[in-house]
Design a protein around this motif. Structure first.
Motif, PDB file in Angstrom:
ATOM      1  N   ALA A  78       9.509  21.201 -26.689  1.00  0.00           N
ATOM      2  CA  ALA A  78       7.848  21.382 -26.654  1.00  0.00           C
ATOM      3  C   ALA A  78       7.100  20.329 -25.811  1.00  0.00           C
ATOM      4  O   ALA A  78       6.045  20.958 -25.069  1.00  0.00           O
ATOM      5  N   ASN A  79       7.726  19.349 -25.628  1.00  0.00           N
ATOM      6  CA  ASN A  79       6.880  18.506 -24.454  1.00  0.00           C
ATOM      7  C   ASN A  79       7.134  19.109 -23.068  1.00  0.00           C
ATOM      8  O   ASN A  79       6.091  18.758 -22.119  1.00  0.00           O
ATOM      9  N   GLN A  97       7.390  22.273 -22.311  1.00  0.00           N
ATOM     10  CA  GLN A  97       6.366  23.170 -22.418  1.00  0.00           C
ATOM     11  C   GLN A  97       4.907  22.766 -22.243  1.00  0.00           C
ATOM     12  O   GLN A  97       4.063  23.329 -21.782  1.00  0.00           O
ATOM     13  N   ALA A  98       4.541  21.634 -22.838  1.00  0.00           N
ATOM     14  CA  ALA A  98       3.459  21.011 -22.826  1.00  0.00           C
ATOM     15  C   ALA A  98       2.766  20.569 -21.362  1.00  0.00           C
ATOM     16  O   ALA A  98       1.811  20.521 -20.911  1.00  0.00           O
TER      17      ALA A  98
END
Length: 81
Positions: free
Chosen positions: A29-30, A32-33
């Motif tokens: 998630a990080n 992709q952020a």
């Protein structure tokens, strides 16, 4: 006997290197952020970086918690001789 010891050592080494699924999800998630998707060649490097940051933060927190636990006891000085 030595084969058992070698096998056990190898198993422990593999377990120590593994990251939890939750850590991998947070790292993904990080990545992709910040704009790195699973199709990018840098994705694995990003995953490892964020995983290591999470593990380091956990180790640091555990260290500080253990230091506080010892300081809270206020142990007196005891000579052993």
């Amino acid at each position: 006997m030595s084969k058992i010891v070698i096998l056990a050592s190898a198993a422990l080494a593999l377990c120590a290197c593994a990251t939890s699924e939750q850590t991998r999800q947070v790292a993904s998630a990080n990545c992709q952020a910040v704009g790195i998707t699973q199709r990018d060649p840098q994705f694995e490097t990003c995953m490892k970086s964020f995983s290591y940051q999470h593990i380091e933060a956990d180790l640091s927190q555990n260290y500080h918690n253990s230091i506080r636990a010892v300081q809270d006891r206020k142990l007196g000085h005891n000579d052993l001789y």
